[in-house]
Scaffold this motif. Structure first.
Motif, PDB file in Angstrom:
ATOM      1  N   GLY A 124       0.928  -0.926   0.293  1.00 49.46           N
ATOM      2  CA  GLY A 124      -0.358   0.329  -0.021  1.00 49.46           C
ATOM      3  C   GLY A 124       0.983   1.259   0.393  1.00 49.46           C
ATOM      4  N   TYR A 125       1.728   1.205   0.772  1.00 44.78           N
ATOM      5  CA  TYR A 125       3.108   2.763   0.784  1.00 44.78           C
ATOM      6  C   TYR A 125       3.464   3.029  -0.419  1.00 44.78           C
ATOM      7  CZ  TYR A 125       7.566   5.101   1.143  1.00 44.78           C
ATOM      8  OH  TYR A 125       8.649   5.533   0.626  1.00 44.78           O
ATOM      9  N   TRP A 126       3.868   1.536  -1.192  1.00 46.67           N
ATOM     10  CA  TRP A 126       4.073   2.123  -2.660  1.00 46.67           C
ATOM     11  C   TRP A 126       3.380   2.578  -3.871  1.00 46.67           C
ATOM     12  CZ3 TRP A 126       8.646  -1.929  -0.536  1.00 46.67           C
ATOM     13  CH2 TRP A 126       9.855  -1.229  -1.268  1.00 46.67           C
ATOM     14  N   SER A 127       2.418   1.650  -3.374  1.00 51.68           N
ATOM     15  CA  SER A 127       0.830   2.417  -4.521  1.00 51.68           C
ATOM     16  C   SER A 127       0.144   3.610  -4.653  1.00 51.68           C
ATOM     17  CB  SER A 127      -0.247   1.422  -4.308  1.00 51.68           C
ATOM     18  OG  SER A 127       0.404   0.442  -4.423  1.00 51.68           O
ATOM     19  N   ARG A 128       0.257   3.952  -3.203  1.00 56.16           N
ATOM     20  CA  ARG A 128       0.582   5.369  -3.717  1.00 56.16           C
ATOM     21  C   ARG A 128       1.177   6.312  -3.758  1.00 56.16           C
ATOM     22  NH1 ARG A 128      -1.137   3.379   1.872  1.00 56.16           N
ATOM     23  NH2 ARG A 128       0.486   4.365   2.968  1.00 56.16           N
ATOM     24  N   ARG A 129       2.532   5.202  -3.950  1.00 56.38           N
ATOM     25  CA  ARG A 129       3.855   6.300  -4.416  1.00 56.38           C
ATOM     26  C   ARG A 129       4.137   6.459  -5.846  1.00 56.38           C
ATOM     27  NH1 ARG A 129       3.795   6.407   0.259  1.00 56.38           N
ATOM     28  NH2 ARG A 129       4.504   7.860   1.758  1.00 56.38           N
ATOM     29  N   GLY A 130       2.879   6.010  -6.883  1.00 51.92           N
ATOM     30  CA  GLY A 130       3.333   5.319  -7.962  1.00 51.92           C
ATOM     31  C   GLY A 130       3.690   3.840  -8.603  1.00 51.92           C
ATOM     32  N   LEU A 131       4.075   3.551  -7.621  1.00 55.05           N
ATOM     33  CA  LEU A 131       4.915   1.860  -8.217  1.00 55.05           C
ATOM     34  C   LEU A 131       3.914   1.093  -7.287  1.00 55.05           C
ATOM     35  CD1 LEU A 131       8.132   3.531  -6.422  1.00 55.05           C
ATOM     36  CD2 LEU A 131       7.662   3.199  -8.985  1.00 55.05           C
ATOM     37  N   PRO A 132       3.070   0.269  -7.933  1.00 51.58           N
ATOM     38  CA  PRO A 132       1.963  -0.870  -7.795  1.00 51.58           C
ATOM     39  C   PRO A 132       3.258  -2.156  -7.163  1.00 51.58           C
ATOM     40  CG  PRO A 132       1.158   0.451  -9.467  1.00 51.58           C
ATOM     41  CD  PRO A 132       2.900   0.480  -9.233  1.00 51.58           C
ATOM     42  N   ALA A 133       2.816  -2.728  -6.132  1.00 52.14           N
ATOM     43  CA  ALA A 133       3.361  -3.400  -5.450  1.00 52.14           C
ATOM     44  C   ALA A 133       2.767  -4.794  -4.877  1.00 52.14           C
ATOM     45  CB  ALA A 133       5.140  -3.746  -4.912  1.00 52.14           C
ATOM     46  N   GLU A 134       2.269  -5.706  -5.681  1.00 53.26           N
ATOM     47  CA  GLU A 134       1.743  -6.911  -5.208  1.00 53.26           C
ATOM     48  C   GLU A 134       2.993  -7.569  -3.378  1.00 53.26           C
ATOM     49  OE1 GLU A 134       0.569 -10.019  -8.173  1.00 53.26           O
ATOM     50  OE2 GLU A 134      -1.100  -8.368  -8.759  1.00 53.26           O
ATOM     51  N   ARG A 135       2.197  -8.629  -2.820  1.00 51.90           N
ATOM     52  CA  ARG A 135       2.913  -8.683  -1.573  1.00 51.90           C
ATOM     53  C   ARG A 135       3.886  -9.602  -2.485  1.00 51.90           C
ATOM     54  NH1 ARG A 135      -0.582 -12.600   1.868  1.00 51.90           N
ATOM     55  NH2 ARG A 135      -1.991 -10.769   1.981  1.00 51.90           N
ATOM     56  N   GLY A 136       3.787  -9.834  -3.175  1.00 54.21           N
ATOM     57  CA  GLY A 136       4.592 -11.472  -3.735  1.00 54.21           C
ATOM     58  C   GLY A 136       5.825 -10.806  -4.242  1.00 54.21           C
ATOM     59  N   HIS A 137       6.060  -9.314  -4.234  1.00 57.92           N
ATOM     60  CA  HIS A 137       7.208  -8.818  -4.830  1.00 57.92           C
ATOM     61  C   HIS A 137       7.908  -7.502  -3.485  1.00 57.92           C
ATOM     62  CE1 HIS A 137       5.017  -9.755  -9.005  1.00 57.92           C
ATOM     63  NE2 HIS A 137       6.090 -10.166  -8.471  1.00 57.92           N
ATOM     64  N   VAL A 138       7.422  -8.020  -2.642  1.00 63.72           N
ATOM     65  CA  VAL A 138       7.544  -6.939  -1.737  1.00 63.72           C
ATOM     66  C   VAL A 138       9.097  -7.924  -0.688  1.00 63.72           C
ATOM     67  CG1 VAL A 138       7.359  -5.604   0.611  1.00 63.72           C
ATOM     68  CG2 VAL A 138       6.275  -5.757  -1.907  1.00 63.72           C
ATOM     69  N   ALA A 139       9.453  -7.586   0.167  1.00 66.77           N
ATOM     70  CA  ALA A 139      10.545  -8.049   0.957  1.00 66.77           C
ATOM     71  C   ALA A 139      11.043  -7.418   2.258  1.00 66.77           C
ATOM     72  CB  ALA A 139      11.658  -9.079   0.487  1.00 66.77           C
ATOM     73  N   ALA A 140      10.826  -7.798   3.839  1.00 66.79           N
ATOM     74  CA  ALA A 140      11.141  -7.036   4.568  1.00 66.79           C
ATOM     75  C   ALA A 140      12.292  -8.102   5.540  1.00 66.79           C
ATOM     76  CB  ALA A 140      10.053  -7.039   5.537  1.00 66.79           C
ATOM     77  N   ALA A 141      13.018  -6.849   6.367  1.00 66.50           N
ATOM     78  CA  ALA A 141      14.113  -7.389   7.005  1.00 66.50           C
ATOM     79  C   ALA A 141      13.909  -6.068   7.980  1.00 66.50           C
ATOM     80  CB  ALA A 141      15.955  -7.090   6.557  1.00 66.50           C
ATOM     81  N   PRO A 142      15.437  -6.426   9.127  1.00 65.82           N
ATOM     82  CA  PRO A 142      16.015  -5.945   9.788  1.00 65.82           C
ATOM     83  C   PRO A 142      16.794  -5.009   9.441  1.00 65.82           C
ATOM     84  CG  PRO A 142      16.520  -7.776  10.241  1.00 65.82           C
ATOM     85  CD  PRO A 142      15.643  -7.738   9.499  1.00 65.82           C
ATOM     86  N   GLY A 143      16.710  -3.692   9.352  1.00 65.84           N
ATOM     87  CA  GLY A 143      17.253  -3.143   8.424  1.00 65.84           C
ATOM     88  C   GLY A 143      17.456  -3.373   7.267  1.00 65.84           C
ATOM     89  N   ALA A 144      17.857  -1.977   6.828  1.00 63.99           N
ATOM     90  CA  ALA A 144      18.490  -1.950   4.954  1.00 63.99           C
ATOM     91  C   ALA A 144      19.733  -2.774   4.929  1.00 63.99           C
ATOM     92  CB  ALA A 144      18.448  -0.542   4.736  1.00 63.99           C
ATOM     93  N   ALA A 145      20.705  -2.918   6.049  1.00 62.60           N
ATOM     94  CA  ALA A 145      22.026  -3.319   5.770  1.00 62.60           C
ATOM     95  C   ALA A 145      22.048  -4.657   5.268  1.00 62.60           C
ATOM     96  CB  ALA A 145      23.398  -3.049   6.732  1.00 62.60           C
ATOM     97  N   PRO A 146      21.208  -5.541   6.091  1.00 61.21           N
ATOM     98  CA  PRO A 146      20.860  -7.208   5.724  1.00 61.21           C
ATOM     99  C   PRO A 146      19.977  -7.316   4.224  1.00 61.21           C
ATOM    100  CG  PRO A 146      20.506  -6.979   8.025  1.00 61.21           C
ATOM    101  CD  PRO A 146      20.444  -5.556   7.386  1.00 61.21           C
ATOM    102  N   LEU A 147      18.933  -6.296   3.858  1.00 67.21           N
ATOM    103  CA  LEU A 147      18.564  -6.002   2.262  1.00 67.21           C
ATOM    104  C   LEU A 147      19.779  -5.877   1.520  1.00 67.21           C
ATOM    105  CD1 LEU A 147      15.082  -4.357   2.074  1.00 67.21           C
ATOM    106  CD2 LEU A 147      15.649  -6.975   1.747  1.00 67.21           C
TER     107      LEU A 147
END
Length: 415
Positions: A57-80
């Motif tokens: 939802g965050y990215w879609s509101r910024r004009g970057l649609p993203a489905e759940r299967g194309h998003v990932a989270a991590a404990p900080g940007a460095a591990p990503l």
């Protein structure tokens, strides 16, 4: 931060963190964190559906649609970034200067990182011609460049590159077959959002750009580490996400459940979150402008800060005065300023810049006061520069640079 050259300790441990927000945590955010503190189950690698849907939802509101299967989270940007570099393979290209945490991830994998100069008007993106030349040189020397990391709201320079320059850099990278990681940690902290055009690489070449966002830039305090990645919505993007999740699993790098809950709440952007972000950005922009004025008045050079809680100063014009005080390079400048200003002032060498250049990143958080009440007062004030504690901090800062200007004038040859 401390000098660590001869202490037998890793310099990464003492590297500069992201500029601190300098503000107390919102009560509503603390409540979301506390409500999830009793959960006993661990987050799956890449984050649970609630967090991933909030990120979508965050990215879609910024004009970057993203489905759940194309998003990932991590404990900080460095591990990503570590997982992305491991999954993509090859050598990595970085703008000079760049965020201090980028290069250590590459080195940790035993890969080579090559810095590419940025244009004179901004940081964050490489000069497209210099990028092409660097790629060809690396290949001629036997390297395998595969990844370019860039930023459209930059740390350390606090600049936002013009869209045409971003487009040229993206075209150059695409022509050389590079995958692009766009660090957009500071995209929600534009000082003049109605006057600044921010267009990211994913809007120009969605098939070869992964967007990374550390939530400590705009939404969460550094004590709650969480970051997001948005992958291309195609077959290669799906495969890349799978490889990244494998690396994150091997590292055990999953967000803590309470942090994931707080992140999902913040990414929903309720009124209290957006109001705090707007007020905080306005506050840091006001202080950044005052700090820049003091440095420029002393003869230094600073590009106008456009995003974030920091600015990047070039004190080369004050070289003679600084040399007289034992500050002849970026490390000595860092030591000198931290001693005289009483606040962090990491030298440009920590951001991949030339150590001989007298450049330094300055943060705005230390000017807001040392107590939570002072910082909240600065947040609420119609003009925070008129508050006694803010005015005092800026006056002390300006006095230190006035002294340097006076000494530089004494070193000038007579006309």
């Amino acid at each position: 931060m401390r000098r660590t050259d001869h202490e037998g300790r890793g310099r990464v441990r003492y590297g500069p963190p992201l500029p601190e927000p300098g503000l107390p945590v919102l009560p509503e955010l603390s409540a979301a964190l506390s409500a999830a503190a009793g959960r006993s189950h661990a987050q799956p690698p890449g984050g649970d559906p609630v967090l991933l849907d909030a990120a979508s939802g965050y990215w879609s509101r910024r004009g970057l649609p993203a489905e759940r299967g194309h998003v990932a989270a991590a404990p900080g940007a460095a591990p990503l970034l570590l997982a992305l570099a491991a999954a993509i393979g090859g050598d990595v290209l970085l703008p000079r200067p760049c965020a201090a945490w980028w290069q250590p991830q590459v080195r940790l994998l035993g890969r080579s990182a090559y810095h590419v100069p940025t244009p004179a008007e901004c940081g964050g993106v490489p000069d497209p011609y210099a990028l092409l030349e660097t790629v060809r040189r690396v290949r001629a020397e036997g390297g395998v460049p595969r990844l370019l990391v860039m930023s459209v709201a930059d740390d350390p320079t606090a600049t936002v590159p013009p869209p045409e320059l971003v487009h040229e850099a993206v075209e150059a990278a695409a022509g050389e077959g590079l995958h692009i990681v766009s660090d957009e940690t500071w995209r929600d902290t534009l000082h003049r959002p109605r006057e600044t055009v921010l267009i990211g690489p994913a809007e120009m070449a969605p098939e070869r750009v992964t967007v990374v966002c550390d939530l400590s830039g705009a939404f969460l305090p550094p004590a709650l580490p969480a970051a997001l990645a948005r992958f291309p919505a195609n077959g290669p993007g799906t495969a890349l996400r799978a490889r990244v999740l494998d690396v994150l699993s091997a590292l055990g790098a999953a967000p803590a459940a309470p942090v994931a809950a707080a992140a999902a709440y913040a990414l929903g952007e309720p009124d209290e979150i957006t109001a705090r972000l707007t007020a905080a950005t306005r506050l840091h922009a006001r202080v950044a402008a005052a700090v820049r004025d003091a440095v420029v008045a002393a003869g230094g050079f600073v590009r106008p800060p456009m995003a974030g809680r920091h600015l990047y100063a070039d004190l080369g014009p004050l070289r003679a005065a600084l040399a007289a005080r034992g500050a002849g390079d970026a490390q000595e400048l860092e030591d000198f300023l931290q001693e005289h200003l009483g606040m962090p002032a990491p030298g440009g060498h920590r951001f991949g810049d030339d150590i001989a250049a007298l450049r330094v990143r300055l943060s705005t958080g230390p000017f807001l006061g040392s107590e939570p009440q002072q910082r909240l007062a600065a947040l609420a004030a119609p003009d925070p520069l008129e508050l006694p504690h803010v005015e005092r901090a800026l006056t002390l800062f300006g006095s230190a640079f006035d002294d340097l200007r006076a000494e530089a004038q004494r070193w000038e040859p007579p006309r």
